[in-house]
Write an enzyme that holds these catalytic residues in place. Structure first.
Site, short mmCIF file in Angstrom:
data_model
loop_
_atom_site.label_atom_id
_atom_site.label_comp_id
_atom_site.label_asym_id
_atom_site.label_seq_id
_atom_site.Cartn_x
_atom_site.Cartn_y
_atom_site.Cartn_z
N ARG A 88 0.82 -1.24 0.00
CA ARG A 88 0.00 0.00 0.00
C ARG A 88 0.84 1.27 0.00
O ARG A 88 0.39 2.33 0.44
CB ARG A 88 -0.97 0.03 1.18
CG ARG A 88 -1.97 -1.08 1.14
CD ARG A 88 -3.18 -0.77 1.98
NE ARG A 88 -4.13 -1.87 1.86
CZ ARG A 88 -4.09 -2.95 2.62
NH1 ARG A 88 -3.17 -3.09 3.54
NH2 ARG A 88 -4.97 -3.90 2.43
N LYS B 220 3.38 11.38 -11.08
CA LYS B 220 2.46 10.54 -11.86
C LYS B 220 3.16 9.21 -12.13
O LYS B 220 4.27 9.20 -12.68
CB LYS B 220 2.11 11.20 -13.19
CG LYS B 220 1.04 12.26 -13.10
CD LYS B 220 0.60 12.68 -14.50
CE LYS B 220 -0.45 13.76 -14.46
NZ LYS B 220 -0.83 14.22 -15.81
N GLU C 51 10.19 18.35 -25.12
CA GLU C 51 9.46 18.68 -23.89
C GLU C 51 10.00 19.98 -23.29
O GLU C 51 9.27 20.72 -22.63
CB GLU C 51 9.55 17.54 -22.87
CG GLU C 51 8.98 16.20 -23.33
CD GLU C 51 7.43 16.12 -23.30
OE1 GLU C 51 6.76 17.13 -23.02
OE2 GLU C 51 6.92 15.00 -23.56
N LYS D 187 8.38 22.68 -14.16
CA LYS D 187 7.46 21.58 -13.86
C LYS D 187 7.10 21.59 -12.37
O LYS D 187 5.93 21.43 -12.00
CB LYS D 187 8.08 20.24 -14.27
CG LYS D 187 7.23 19.05 -13.86
CD LYS D 187 6.77 18.19 -14.99
CE LYS D 187 5.72 17.19 -14.54
NZ LYS D 187 5.85 15.87 -15.13
N GLU E 278 -3.74 17.66 -11.08
CA GLU E 278 -4.29 18.11 -12.37
C GLU E 278 -5.77 18.44 -12.31
O GLU E 278 -6.58 17.91 -13.07
CB GLU E 278 -4.00 17.07 -13.46
CG GLU E 278 -4.14 17.68 -14.86
CD GLU E 278 -3.60 16.77 -15.97
OE1 GLU E 278 -2.60 16.08 -15.76
OE2 GLU E 278 -4.21 16.81 -17.05
N ARG F 72 -2.24 22.26 -13.96
CA ARG F 72 -1.32 21.22 -14.45
C ARG F 72 -1.64 20.83 -15.89
O ARG F 72 -0.78 20.34 -16.62
CB ARG F 72 -1.35 20.00 -13.51
CG ARG F 72 -0.25 19.00 -13.82
CD ARG F 72 -0.01 17.97 -12.71
NE ARG F 72 1.02 17.04 -13.13
CZ ARG F 72 1.64 16.17 -12.34
NH1 ARG F 72 1.34 16.11 -11.06
NH2 ARG F 72 2.56 15.36 -12.81
N ASN G 286 0.02 19.75 -20.92
CA ASN G 286 -0.42 18.94 -22.07
C ASN G 286 -0.30 19.69 -23.40
O ASN G 286 -0.73 19.18 -24.43
CB ASN G 286 -1.87 18.48 -21.87
CG ASN G 286 -2.00 17.57 -20.68
OD1 ASN G 286 -1.11 16.77 -20.42
ND2 ASN G 286 -3.07 17.72 -19.93
N HIS H 113 0.26 17.95 -26.64
CA HIS H 113 0.00 16.52 -26.42
C HIS H 113 -1.34 16.05 -26.99
O HIS H 113 -1.51 14.85 -27.20
CB HIS H 113 0.09 16.19 -24.92
CG HIS H 113 1.51 16.11 -24.44
ND1 HIS H 113 2.36 17.19 -24.45
CD2 HIS H 113 2.24 15.06 -23.96
CE1 HIS H 113 3.54 16.82 -23.98
NE2 HIS H 113 3.50 15.53 -23.68
N HIS I 196 -0.38 13.03 -28.98
CA HIS I 196 -0.78 11.66 -28.64
C HIS I 196 -1.50 11.00 -29.80
O HIS I 196 -1.29 9.81 -30.08
CB HIS I 196 -1.71 11.66 -27.42
CG HIS I 196 -0.97 11.76 -26.11
ND1 HIS I 196 -1.51 12.36 -25.00
CD2 HIS I 196 0.25 11.32 -25.75
CE1 HIS I 196 -0.64 12.31 -24.01
NE2 HIS I 196 0.44 11.69 -24.44
N HIS J 95 8.11 9.93 -28.53
CA HIS J 95 7.05 10.73 -27.92
C HIS J 95 7.32 12.22 -28.15
O HIS J 95 6.43 12.97 -28.56
CB HIS J 95 6.98 10.40 -26.43
CG HIS J 95 6.08 11.29 -25.66
ND1 HIS J 95 4.71 11.24 -25.79
CD2 HIS J 95 6.34 12.29 -24.76
CE1 HIS J 95 4.17 12.16 -25.00
NE2 HIS J 95 5.13 12.80 -24.36
#
Ligand SMILES: NC(=O)c1ccc[n+]([C@@H]2O[C@H](COP(=O)([O-])OP(=O)(O)OC[C@H]3O[C@@H](n4cnc5c(N)ncnc54)[C@H](O)[C@@H]3O)[C@@H](O)[C@H]2O)c1
Ligand SMILES: [Zn+2]
Length: 365
Positions: A124, A146, A188, A230, A240, A244, A248, A251, A255, A268
């Site tokens: 956990r 993340k 990025e 960041k 987010e 945040r 993106n 993206h 994506h 990417h």
């Protein structure tokens, strides 16, 4: 030279340290943590081969046993089944893993996401330390908490927010990266510059030759500047809910293009570079962004060796992918649009015809 950035998240705060040669000092950092009973290093096969021994040497000075648990490199292995194999190895370690154990991730964003997810869910939740070895992981993936894995239905669909106890970045590790991976990380960096910092955009323009040559001093500055951006965004909106989402930028198109050409066929960052050009086109068509600023961003990308045009992906397929993106709500496609360098807006009214126009532009028509 060294740089430190604080990630200010109340009880979950931590530091990101950037310093050439820092890999040798990972043991010192681990030793400074309260009560570490054992250490498990998660690394992909390629990085384990390149840097595993150096890290194990560094961990030899720690007062706790350390073991490597490798997994096969590649985005296609960022899955629950890889996690299953890693859990098997983790729970077979002797002494057994306990709540005071520490996971160290050594590798790119795939390793950080998998190792972080393992740490978020084993018993956990146990502590983890990020040691990113790709530029993309250094400037983006390793900070912010993340973690997670992909599912057949889409990327990063399974995961958890779990902050590391620290991030140690050794820019020397980037010297073995292939040029495509280096450029992927640079994309990025352009993203961070456009959403937040004129100074960073100027740095990318002025120091591009040093950056492409992996100059240590330039890389250290670059990574610290990006992590600071960041960290600032994450500290303001950890999970987010609002701000945040500006991360993106590039993206939504990116994506969709990445998925369309097939993961593994384009990095990417390269897809995000094209995504930024696409988003900028929407912004100039709307009269939000001047053409000269859009041109400047394209020149920066091209100067860093990133393509700004691509073979025409089918606009209907791209639109369909955008509609099914996990960030799309009630059929409204979200897009981050720049108004200038360091100034972006989040819009949720992108239309199919805007996507068509942007893709025509991207394919050079
Ligand atoms: N958690 C986040 O906030 C976040 C943010 C951005 C991206 N990501 C994730 O990051 C992943 C992409 O990360 P990536 O581009 O680092 O990919 P990656 O981890 O797959 O690394 C790319 C390749 O480089 C190799 N490599 C790593 N370090 C090396 C080194 N120093 N020298 C030589 N080779 C090296 C790896 O073995 C791999 O083959 C994606 O899965 C993406 O979803 C996560
Ligand atoms: Zn990205």
């Amino acid at each position: 030279m060294n740089r430190t950035v604080e990630v200010d998240l109340a009880k979950r705060s931590y530091r990101v340290e950037v310093q050439p040669g820092l890999l040798e000092s990972v043991g010192r950092f681990v030793q400074s943590l309260p009560e570490v009973s054992s250490v498990a290093v998660v690394a992909d096969s390629r990085v384990a081969e390149l840097y595993g021994l150096s890290l194990q040497d560094a961990l030899a000075q720690v007062d706790a046993p350390a073991s490597m648990i490798p997994f096969p490199a590649g985005e296609e292995n960022k899955t629950l089944s890889t996690c299953q194999g890693l859990f098997d190895k983790l729970f077979a370690l002797r002494p057994p893993v306990d709540r005071s154990s520490l996971i160290v991730t050594l590798g790119g964003g795939v390793t950080g996401d998998i190792g972080g997810f393992l740490a978020a869910t084993a018993l956990r939740g146990i502590r983890f330390l990020q040691c990113p070895t790709t530029l993309l992981a250094a400037v983006d993936a390793s900070t912010g908490g993340k973690t997670g894995v992909d599912h057949e239905a889409g990327k990063n669909l399974i995961g958890a927010f779990h902050q590391p106890v620290g991030v140690l970045i050794d820019p020397r590790c980037l010297r073995t990266l292939c040029p495509e991976e280096l450029r992927s990380g640079l994309a990025e960096c352009v993203k961070h510059a456009v959403i937040r910092s004129q100074d960073l955009l100027r740095f990318l323009e002025d120091r591009k030759a040093d950056l492409l040559a992996c100059n240590e001093e330039a890389m250290t500055e670059l990574i610290a500047a990006n992590v600071a951006i960041k960290a600032g965004v994450v500290a303001a909106d950890e999970t987010e809910q609002s701000l945040r989402a500006i991360l993106n930028y590039g993206h939504t198109f990116g994506h969709a293009i990445e998925a369309e050409v097939g993961f593994g066929n384009m990095t990417h960052g390269q897809a995000v570079a094209l995504g930024m050009v696409g988003a900028n086109r929407v912004a100039t068509d709307r009269g939000m962004l001047s053409s000269s600023t859009a041109d400047r961003v394209e020149s920066v990308l091209a100067g860093l060796g990133l393509a700004t045009r691509t073979e025409a992906p089918d606009p209907d397929v791209i639109w369909d992918r955008m509609l099914h993106d996990k960030k799309t709500r009630k059929g409204r496609v979200k897009l981050v649009l720049p108004r200038g360098i360091g100034d972006v807006a989040i819009c949720d009214d992108l239309t199919r015809s805007e996507v068509r126009a942007a893709l025509e532009y991207l394919s050079g028509e």
